[in-house]
Scaffold this active site. Sequence first.
Site, PDB file in Angstrom:
ATOM      1  CG  LEU A   1      -2.214   0.764   1.184  1.00  0.00           C
ATOM      2  CD1 LEU A   1      -3.104   0.228   0.058  1.00  0.00           C
ATOM      3  CD2 LEU A   1      -2.950   0.663   2.511  1.00  0.00           C
ATOM      4  CG  ASP A   2       1.645   3.378  -3.678  1.00  0.00           C
ATOM      5  OD1 ASP A   2       2.439   2.424  -3.676  1.00  0.00           O
ATOM      6  OD2 ASP A   2       1.109   3.830  -4.708  1.00  0.00           O
ATOM      7  NE  ARG A   3       5.994   8.397   4.141  1.00  0.00           N
ATOM      8  CZ  ARG A   3       7.186   8.877   4.498  1.00  0.00           C
ATOM      9  NH1 ARG A   3       8.198   8.823   3.657  1.00  0.00           N
ATOM     10  NH2 ARG A   3       7.372   9.386   5.698  1.00  0.00           N
TER      11      ARG A   3
ATOM     12  CB  THR B   1      -2.611   4.666  -0.651  1.00  0.00           C
ATOM     13  OG1 THR B   1      -2.171   5.115  -1.933  1.00  0.00           O
ATOM     14  CG2 THR B   1      -4.000   4.062  -0.790  1.00  0.00           C
TER      15      THR B   1
END
Length: 243
Positions: free
Chosen positions: A54-56, A58
Amino acid sequence: MTISVVYEDDWLVAVNKAAGLLVHRSWLDRHETRFAMQLTRDAVGCHVFPVHRLDRPTSGLLLFAKSAEVARTLTDSFAGRQAAKEYLAVVRGYMPEQGSLDYSLSHRPDAIADKFAATDKPAQPAVTHWQSLARIELPFAVSKKHATSRYSLVRLMPETGRKHQLRRHMAHLFHPIVGDTTHGDGRHNRFFREHYGCERLLLHAARLRLAHPVTAAPLALTAAPDPGWQSLICEFGWKRALD
């Protein structure tokens, strides 16, 4: 930046990650001392193993396993597209009611995070489905071309899990996600910061459905957007679209 546990059993734990929180230690920020993995471990009292990314920037659902064996099973499930993921996003413009984008993504190495990664990777297949949930037209001329500005609340359902897939796919469709400082539109990002105090990427991992890796029972997980999201949803009259 915090996490809250939304599901836990003997084998798994799912948390609602705050935007801006790294999943684990990374070259992206060598000085950061708080990570979702560490906070989850502290919350449940045992070591945990990440099974997907999970992208930072997001927020939302992040699943961990409590053993390496279960982590491998879950990683295979995600790689085999056996986990259904749903995200919420606010994008620029009016999105069509529904649709799909099948658009391969070339590898774009990050100067820090991908410092040691190969740079000659071929483009990888990437598929995203979307459903438009609500729209709004605001009486502000964010762009000189238009007297008003339009935005859509959309549900995004990726089949694949490429790096920055949803952000790059929405930008490719000319509907960038609000708050995306890499692939988005700076004018609209600035408008949301100045008018709504929104300084984050408006992308949230809201739902995850998969078979339990041990019991095989259907598992449906949800994570509510944070108060900043909730404030915008109320401001724009979008609450009923999420009921």
